[in-house]
Design an enzyme around this catalytic site. Structure first.
Site, PDB file in Angstrom:
ATOM      1  N   ASN A  37       1.030  -1.241   0.116  1.00 36.48           N
ATOM      2  CA  ASN A  37      -0.018   0.089  -0.040  1.00 36.48           C
ATOM      3  C   ASN A  37       0.850   1.197   0.118  1.00 36.48           C
ATOM      4  O   ASN A  37       0.301   2.484   0.124  1.00 36.48           O
ATOM      5  CB  ASN A  37      -0.953   0.165   0.992  1.00 36.48           C
ATOM      6  CG  ASN A  37      -0.325   0.174   2.642  1.00 36.48           C
ATOM      7  OD1 ASN A  37       0.963   0.007   2.579  1.00 36.48           O
ATOM      8  ND2 ASN A  37      -0.978   0.426   3.525  1.00 36.48           N
ATOM      9  N   THR A  40       4.912   2.786   3.935  1.00 35.34           N
ATOM     10  CA  THR A  40       6.327   2.954   4.081  1.00 35.34           C
ATOM     11  C   THR A  40       7.140   2.214   3.060  1.00 35.34           C
ATOM     12  O   THR A  40       8.460   2.579   2.906  1.00 35.34           O
ATOM     13  CB  THR A  40       6.950   2.409   5.623  1.00 35.34           C
ATOM     14  OG1 THR A  40       6.663   0.852   5.538  1.00 35.34           O
ATOM     15  CG2 THR A  40       6.158   2.928   6.648  1.00 35.34           C
ATOM     16  N   ASP A  61      -3.855  -2.607   0.345  1.00 28.23           N
ATOM     17  CA  ASP A  61      -3.709  -2.632   1.758  1.00 28.23           C
ATOM     18  C   ASP A  61      -4.188  -4.102   2.468  1.00 28.23           C
ATOM     19  O   ASP A  61      -5.295  -4.217   2.322  1.00 28.23           O
ATOM     20  CB  ASP A  61      -4.448  -1.460   2.459  1.00 28.23           C
ATOM     21  CG  ASP A  61      -4.320  -1.549   4.116  1.00 28.23           C
ATOM     22  OD1 ASP A  61      -3.789  -2.456   4.557  1.00 28.23           O
ATOM     23  OD2 ASP A  61      -4.422  -0.535   4.706  1.00 28.23           O
ATOM     24  N   GLY A 107      -5.534 -16.329   5.196  1.00 27.64           N
ATOM     25  CA  GLY A 107      -6.903 -16.913   4.393  1.00 27.64           C
ATOM     26  C   GLY A 107      -6.373 -17.151   2.991  1.00 27.64           C
ATOM     27  O   GLY A 107      -6.941 -18.120   2.373  1.00 27.64           O
ATOM     28  N   ALA A 119       7.106 -13.007   8.133  1.00 32.40           N
ATOM     29  CA  ALA A 119       8.277 -12.224   8.357  1.00 32.40           C
ATOM     30  C   ALA A 119       8.191 -11.674   9.717  1.00 32.40           C
ATOM     31  O   ALA A 119       7.341 -10.835  10.274  1.00 32.40           O
ATOM     32  CB  ALA A 119       8.542 -11.001   7.292  1.00 32.40           C
ATOM     33  N   TYR A 150       4.469  -2.837  17.973  1.00 38.05           N
ATOM     34  CA  TYR A 150       5.129  -3.804  16.988  1.00 38.05           C
ATOM     35  C   TYR A 150       5.559  -5.110  17.382  1.00 38.05           C
ATOM     36  O   TYR A 150       5.121  -6.074  16.930  1.00 38.05           O
ATOM     37  CB  TYR A 150       6.474  -3.190  16.482  1.00 38.05           C
ATOM     38  CG  TYR A 150       7.292  -3.921  15.556  1.00 38.05           C
ATOM     39  CD1 TYR A 150       7.061  -4.164  14.130  1.00 38.05           C
ATOM     40  CD2 TYR A 150       8.454  -4.524  15.719  1.00 38.05           C
ATOM     41  CE1 TYR A 150       7.287  -4.239  13.086  1.00 38.05           C
ATOM     42  CE2 TYR A 150       9.317  -4.793  14.706  1.00 38.05           C
ATOM     43  CZ  TYR A 150       8.771  -5.092  13.398  1.00 38.05           C
ATOM     44  OH  TYR A 150       9.368  -5.680  12.391  1.00 38.05           O
ATOM     45  N   LYS A 154       3.593  -8.764  16.088  1.00 35.89           N
ATOM     46  CA  LYS A 154       4.302  -9.910  15.395  1.00 35.89           C
ATOM     47  C   LYS A 154       4.152 -11.046  16.393  1.00 35.89           C
ATOM     48  O   LYS A 154       3.993 -11.966  15.704  1.00 35.89           O
ATOM     49  CB  LYS A 154       5.980  -9.280  15.476  1.00 35.89           C
ATOM     50  CG  LYS A 154       6.226  -8.307  14.272  1.00 35.89           C
ATOM     51  CD  LYS A 154       5.895  -8.885  12.996  1.00 35.89           C
ATOM     52  CE  LYS A 154       6.445  -7.810  11.916  1.00 35.89           C
ATOM     53  NZ  LYS A 154       6.029  -8.339  10.605  1.00 35.89           N
ATOM     54  N   TYR A 164      -3.379 -21.437  12.334  1.00 31.70           N
ATOM     55  CA  TYR A 164      -3.856 -21.862  10.843  1.00 31.70           C
ATOM     56  C   TYR A 164      -3.075 -23.094  10.789  1.00 31.70           C
ATOM     57  O   TYR A 164      -3.713 -23.917  10.020  1.00 31.70           O
ATOM     58  CB  TYR A 164      -3.424 -20.685   9.901  1.00 31.70           C
ATOM     59  CG  TYR A 164      -4.573 -19.750   9.740  1.00 31.70           C
ATOM     60  CD1 TYR A 164      -5.335 -19.007  10.805  1.00 31.70           C
ATOM     61  CD2 TYR A 164      -5.335 -19.803   8.469  1.00 31.70           C
ATOM     62  CE1 TYR A 164      -6.542 -18.272  10.309  1.00 31.70           C
ATOM     63  CE2 TYR A 164      -6.517 -19.198   8.209  1.00 31.70           C
ATOM     64  CZ  TYR A 164      -6.972 -18.403   9.319  1.00 31.70           C
ATOM     65  OH  TYR A 164      -8.116 -17.687   8.834  1.00 31.70           O
ATOM     66  N   THR A 180      18.815  -6.146  10.142  1.00 31.96           N
ATOM     67  CA  THR A 180      19.315  -6.316   8.854  1.00 31.96           C
ATOM     68  C   THR A 180      19.619  -5.008   8.038  1.00 31.96           C
ATOM     69  O   THR A 180      18.845  -4.069   8.401  1.00 31.96           O
ATOM     70  CB  THR A 180      18.335  -6.969   8.042  1.00 31.96           C
ATOM     71  OG1 THR A 180      18.026  -8.141   8.562  1.00 31.96           O
ATOM     72  CG2 THR A 180      18.719  -7.381   6.454  1.00 31.96           C
TER      73      THR A 180
END
Ligand code: UDP
Length: 319
Positions: A37, A40, A61, A107, A119, A150, A154, A164, A180
Site C-alpha cells: 500500500n 512505508t 492494503d 486466508g 516475516a 510492533y 508480531k 492456522y 538487517t
C-alpha cells in the site's frame, strides 16, 4: 505473464526487505505478485522489476481482504512498518497489519493451498533476559510500552500463523529477522545504519542513544534473503532465527561507520528511547543445522556496499 512458473505473492514487496525478496524470487524463476500500500514502501525499489514480464505490482492494503486469480505457491507476508520511528508514528496501522493483515494473508494461503512465510522479528524477544536468543526463548516484552505495538503485533502474527497451521493444516513458516541492513534502506527511516551513514556523509555528528553500550548484531540483506528462501523450501513450521551473530555495541558501530566512511565526525549522545533492548544477538544453531545456512557477507564488506549506495543517493538528490 508466463503460466508455467510458480507464483509467489510478497506483501510489503515494495519495502526494503520485500523488494530484495522480489528480486531474488524473479531471479529464481518465480512469477511474483508484489502487494504493497506504499505506506512505508517505495515504488522506486521495484521500478526495475516492473519492466519484467514475471512481475506484477498490486497497490493494496493487506488489512483488507485480498483475492487473486490463479494458483499461488508461496505467500511471503512482509507488510509492516518496521523501523521504530515508523511504528511509533503508525501504531494502529502496525497493529492492524500484524493482526488483520496476517489473517488475510493466511486466508489467501488456505484458499490457494499455498505456503505462508511470516516475516517475524527479534523484537518478539523484547529486552531479552536470555543471551544470545534461541527460538525457545519466550521473550520479555512490555505490552503497553510504545514499542509494544510492533512486538505484540508480531507475537500475535506468530500465534495466528501457528493456529492456522494446527487448525487448518496450512503450510506455514516463521522467520525471526534480526537487524538487517543494505541498499534501499530509507535514509530517513531512523534506524541506526542509515542514520549513522547519512550523518557521517553529511559531516554531522553521529547520534548515539544512551551511552551506546547496548548491543545489536547486523546481517547483510543478501544473506537474510538467502536464509528466508531456504526456510520457505524447508518443512519447518517452528520459528527460525535468521541474523548475523556478530554482536557489537552501538558505540563500536559508530566508530566503525566513521572508519569506513572516512568521515571524522564527532559523536553526540542523546536519550535512550523507551524500552530500547539492552542486548540482541541471534542464536542461529537451528538455521545452521536445519537449513545449512550461515551468513557469508562480513560487516565491513556489507557496510562498504551500503555506504556506496548512500553515496549515490547523496550525490543524486542530497539527503
Ligand atoms: N540508535 C542510535 N542512534 C540512532 C538510531 C538508533 O544510537 O540514531 C540505537 C538505538 O537506540 C538502538 C540501536 O541503535 O539501541 C538500533 O536501533 P534501530 O532503530 O536501528 O533498531 P532496533 O534494533 O532498536 O529495532
Amino acid at each position: 505473464m508466463t503460466n508455467n512458473k510458480l507464483t509467489s505473492v510478497v506483501t510489503g514487496g515494495a519495502g526494503f526487505l520485500g523488494s530484495h525478496l522480489c528480486d531474488f524470487l524473479v531471479a529464481q524463476g518465480h512469477r511474483v505478485v508484489c502487494v504493497d500500500n506504499l505506506l512505508t514502501g517505495n515504488i522506486e525499489n521495484i521500478a526495475r522489476l516492473r519492466q519484467c514480464a514475471d512481475f506484477e505490482f498490486l497497490e493494496h492494503d493487506i488489512t483488507h481482504h485480498l483475492d487473486l486469480p490463479g494458483p499461488v505457491r508461496f505467500i511471503f507476508h512482509f507488510a509492516s512498518p518496521a523501523s521504530p520511528i515508523d511504528y511509533l508514528r503508525l501504531p494502529i496501522q502496525t497493529l492492524k497489519v500484524g493482526a488483520l493483515g496476517t489473517h488475510n494473508a493466511l486466508g489467501l494461503a488456505r484458499a490457494k493451498g499455498a505456503t505462508l512465510l511470516l516475516a517475524s522479528t527479534s523484537e518478539v524477544y523484547g529486552d531479552p533476559l536470555v543471551h544470545p536468543q534461541p527460538e525457545s526463548y519466550w521473550g520479555n516484552v512490555n505490552p503497553i510500552g510504545p514499542r509494544g505495538v510492533y512486538d505484540e503485533a508480531k507475537r500475535f502474527a506468530e500465534a495466528i500463523t501457528m493456529a492456522y497451521h494446527r487448525s487448518h493444516g496450512v503450510s506455514t513458516r516463521i522467520v525471526r529477522i534480526f537487524n538487517t541492513y543494505g541498499p534501499r534502506m530509507r535514509h530517513n527511516d531512523g534506524r541506526v545504519v542509515p542514520a549513522f551513514i547519512k550523518q557521517a556523509l553529511s559531516g554531522r555528528p553521529l547520534t548515539v542513544f544512551g551511552d551506546g553500550s547496548q548491543t545489536r548484531s547486523f546481517c547483510y540483506v543478501d544473506d537474510l534473503i538467502r536464509g528466508i528462501y531456504a526456510l520457505a523450501l524447508s518443512d519447518m513450521s517452528d520459528p527460525v532465527n535468521i541474523g548475523n551473530p556478530r554482536e557489537m555495541s552501538v558505540l563500536e558501530f559508530a566508530t566503525k561507520i566513521i572508519q569506513l566512511t572516512g568521515c571524522a565526525t564527532p559523536i553526540r549522545y542523546e536519550p535512550l528511547p523507551v524500552d530500547d533492548p539492552r542486548v540482541r544477538q541471534p542464536d542461529i544453531t537451528r538455521a545452521r543445522e536445519l537449513l545449512h545456512w550461515s551468513p557469508q557477507v562480513d560487516l565491513e564488506e556489507g557496510l562498504g556496499r551500503t555506504i556506496d549506495y548512500f553515496r549515490q543517493v547523496f550525490d543524486g538528490n542530497g539527503f
